[in-house]
Design an enzyme around this catalytic site. Structure first.
Site, PDB file in Angstrom:
ATOM      1  CG  HIS A  53      79.761  -4.115 -17.422  1.00 51.28           C
ATOM      2  ND1 HIS A  53      80.838  -4.862 -16.964  1.00 51.28           N
ATOM      3  CD2 HIS A  53      79.635  -4.408 -18.739  1.00 51.28           C
ATOM      4  CE1 HIS A  53      81.323  -5.581 -17.970  1.00 51.28           C
ATOM      5  NE2 HIS A  53      80.604  -5.320 -19.059  1.00 51.28           N
ATOM      6  CD  GLU A  81      75.607  -9.286 -27.253  1.00 51.53           C
ATOM      7  OE1 GLU A  81      76.420  -8.851 -26.427  1.00 51.53           O
ATOM      8  OE2 GLU A  81      75.351 -10.484 -27.410  1.00 51.53           O
ATOM      9  CG  ASP A  82      73.591  -5.946 -24.123  1.00 52.86           C
ATOM     10  OD1 ASP A  82      73.462  -6.967 -24.827  1.00 52.86           O
ATOM     11  OD2 ASP A  82      74.397  -5.857 -23.189  1.00 52.86           O
TER      12      ASP A  82
HETATM   13 MN    MN Z   1      80.493  -6.287 -21.051  1.00 57.68          MN
END
Ligand code: MN
Length: 736
Positions: A53, A81-82
């Site tokens: 991605h 964030e992840d």
């Molecule tokens: Mn993204």
């Protein structure tokens, strides 16, 4: 539909090596390694490793010609964030710019935007502020969204629809507004596919028919134009013109066929041929040749060079018919215009050749600044959302001219007031009257494309706008300039107007509190609108920054809480309270042995949801609507003794009797207003008990009418008709 193509880091490297633009190769490489490590063990909904991605997003940004930091930030955009990675880490490894970009994209993700019904202006403003700080954040976000749209088929169906809806309504328009046509078109087509798959398939099928013939046709037209341009002796082209042809985007065709209800065969500009030349005079020369070769269709010529679109798009468009009888569109532009048409604001990074300097970039962002400025003078959430939507739909414009021939682009429905403020703030403030094509027109006149509008201004230096203009003006800019004039220039007057408006509102809601209590009563509202003193609050109401109507329910509520609790303690009720289960509903008319009356505070009508209250002191049952403020206030108090007194009641089926109800209409005052309203009531055979009207300082009128009504649906129907009367702003049931 296009299948998503997996991008590997090797492919990305190749693209950088083959391209003309210089990149910091090792920085991009280490960003990639960092991201790959951080996302290790994570997977996309498709089952592929997560890193595909960020790679795909970086690839899209490379195609747009964005810089090293943007490409790095794209590779890293999901790590904060992840994964356990932090802002600090990114800042140390890749510098402040990259860390800030990632931070910006992460924050945008947390804004809970644009679900279908509830749109919060605050949230939209957060997005706009992020754009203003660094537009690259938005360009990354758009590319991120594009890849998520390309891979949307792996998501569950309800997520597909929501994402597609949000993309169609917000991200695609933003891409369009920034002029990034490549992103804009693909985002639209992909959203369209998920929002209306049947129509998508239908258009695809229609395009499949005669595909070969069509391609041959476009090739033939291209060849004929090329030959003619070569023979032409009257112009010497600085560089050989480039001619290309294509079928328009699927969504573009869909809008024409399904939205404008045209037959597919009647869509003139299914095919477009594009001619790119070196200079503006060459554009017009080519236009002349095209019109000489093919028959132009009347009223289909658009000069976007003289009047560029709001996103800076420039070109000449004309639709012509060939010997075959097939119409097609020809777009003529220079190479510079072409770069802007394809890449918009991103051209600033792709072609750093001086023409797209910082000023050009500012051009794309003035609207962002204007919307944010307007937000400071208005607290009306709905209006802000509406403004933003207007700003995001640049197609719907009219182009009017000044007597000198300067063009002014305005949204559809714009008035001479908007025109005046668009020319200059001082022209707006000083406006006395306006002429269109030489004739004086009323200020609420709706301008049309091609009209010449002349603004007559006052010589008096302190002449200012009129409050009534706020209701007439259409553009964000005009409204915010008018408001800020009143805010600055007329404080005393604003305070006075504001106080009068507040007192009237209090009177209408039967709120009776001593003036020395006002400050305490309004404490929260004042704080929320940054008003330090009561005068500030009055002034805000006065210049229109605060809309009073929206406070009314809260004020009523608060008033009941603070001032109406000292009711005399209850005696035992005479009527035994019914239990509040659904089964024991009391049907009105069946409760013979019990007196009931309809409460004054909400005036229930047959059809309304109702509840009954067993009055203290044995005066029977008073019936309220379930939306009544008194009922709601009671629920809030949660007093068990009081709760027991409420019972479910419902209407009997046949209600032949009529009931008295009051309505309130707010309208722009004009001669004949009352007549038009009463005519509707007379025609519907609705008896009027009494009516009154009064004028407000801002040029509006309030009309109160007391009617005999059979039921709610009759009232709703009448409301619909009254709303259509010219000048009517709102129609509501009056709250006594
Ligand atoms: Mn993204």
């Amino acid at each position: 539909m296009k299948e998503d193509r997996v991008v590997t880091f090797d492919m990305l490297m190749q693209k950088i090596l083959n391209g003309e633009k210089q990149y910091d190769f090792s920085k991009i490489k280490s960003a990639y390694h960092f991201a790959e490590k951080a996302h290790e063990g994570q997977f996309r909904s498709s089952g592929q490793p997560y890193i595909i991605h960020p790679l795909a997003v970086a690839d899209i940004l490379l195609d747009l010609g964005m810089d090293t930091d943007t490409v790095c930030a794209a590779l890293l955009h999901d790590v904060v964030e992840d994964t356990p990675a932090t802002y600090e880490q990114l800042r140390k490894l890749f510098g402040r710019d990259v860390a800030d970009l990632v931070d910006g994209v992460t924050k945008l993700k947390k804004v809970p935007i644009f679900n279908r019904d509830q749109q919060k202006a605050q949230d939209i403003c957060k997005i706009l502020i992020a754009m203003k700080q660094d537009i690259r954040v938005m360009i990354i976000k758009l590319s991120d969204r594009l890849h998520n749209m390309r891979t949307l088929s792996y998501r569950p169906p309800h997520k597909q629809r929501n994402t597609a809806y949000e993309t169609m309504n917000i991200y695609a328009p933003i891409a369009g507004r920034l002029g990034i046509e490549t992103l804009h078109e693909e985002l639209e087509d992909l959203s369209f596919y998920y929002l209306d798959p049947y129509s998508y398939a239908e258009i695809e099928k229609l395009l499949e028919i005669n595909k070969q013939e069509r391609e041959n046709f476009i090739d033939l037209i291209k060849k004929r134009i090329a030959e003619r341009l070569q023979q032409e002796n009257s112009i010497i082209f600085a560089r050989e013109p480039q001619i290309s042809g294509r079928v328009k985007s699927l969504y573009g065709l869909y809008k024409k066929v399904f939205v404008n209800h045209k037959d597919f065969n009647d869509v003139y500009d299914k095919y477009a041929v594009r001619v790119i030349v070196s200079t503006v005079p060459e554009c017009y020369a080519v236009l002349g040749i095209i019109h000489d070769m093919f028959r132009p269709i009347p009223n289909r010529f658009k000069d976007y060079i003289q009047s560029p679109k709001k996103n800076n798009y420039k070109s000449l468009h004309t639709t012509v018919i060939g010997r075959e009888g097939i119409p097609f569109e020809v777009q003529i532009r220079t190479w510079d215009m072409h770069k802007t048409a394809e890449y918009g604001i991103a051209a600033h990074w792709k072609y750093k050749e001086g023409i797209h300097g910082k000023d050009k970039m500012e051009d794309y962002l003035t609207w962002v600044r204007e919307v944010l400025e307007a937000q400071q003078t208005s607290d009306d959430v709905e209006e802000i959302v509406k403004n933003i939507k207007d700003e995001l739909a640049p197609e719907s414009i009219v182009v009017a001219m000044t007597p000198k021939g300067d063009t002014v682009s305005l949204p559809i429905g714009a008035t001479p007031i908007d025109f005046a403020y668009e020319i200059h703030t001082q022209v707006g403030h000083g406006m006395m009257s306006a002429k269109v094509n030489g004739h004086i027109v009323p200020l609420d006149y709706k301008l049309q494309t091609g009209q010449i509008c002349e603004i007559m201004t006052s010589k008096a230096p302190d002449k200012g706008p009129n409050r009534a203009w706020l209701d007439i003006a259409r553009t964000t800019k005009a409204k915010s300039k008018i408001r800020s004039w009143f805010k600055k220039e007329r404080r005393e007057e604003n305070i006075e107007t504001g106080r009068a408006m507040l007192e009237k509102a209090f009177q209408r809601c039967r709120i009776r509190i001593p003036e020395e209590d006002y400050e305490k009563f309004l404490e929260d509202d004042m704080k929320r609108h940054n008003c330090n003193t009561l005068d500030d609050f009055y002034a805000s109401i006065g210049y229109g920054g605060i809309t009073i109507q929206k406070f009314v329910p809260r004020w009523k509520d608060l008033y009941h809480k603070l001032y109406c609790q000292d009711d005399t303690p209850a005696k035992l009720p005479i009527i035994q309270p019914a239990s509040r289960s659904k089964k024991s509903r009391i049907i009105l008319d069946e409760i013979q042995d019990c007196v009931y009356k309809f409460s004054q505070c909400c005036n229930p009508l047959p059809g309304d949801e109702i509840v009954g209250f067993i009055t203290r002191g044995g005066h029977g049952i008073s019936v309220h609507t379930t939306s009544c403020v008194n009922y709601k206030a009671m629920l809030g108090r949660n007093n068990p003794e009081e709760l027991e007194r409420w019972m479910d009641v419902q209407w009997t089926d046949n209600q032949e009797t009529t009931m008295q109800t009051s309505i309130e209409i707010i309208a722009l005052d004009r001669i004949g207003l009352m007549f038009d309203i009463t005519a509707i009531l007379t025609e519907a055979r609705i008896p009027i008990v009494h009516s009154s009207s009064r004028n407000l300082k801002n040029g509006n009128a309030i009309v109160d009418i007391c009617l005999m009504i059979v039921n709610k649906s009759q009232l709703t129907a009448i409301f619909d008709r009254i709303r259509k009367v010219k000048g009517v702003l709102t129609v509501e049931r009056a709250s006594n």
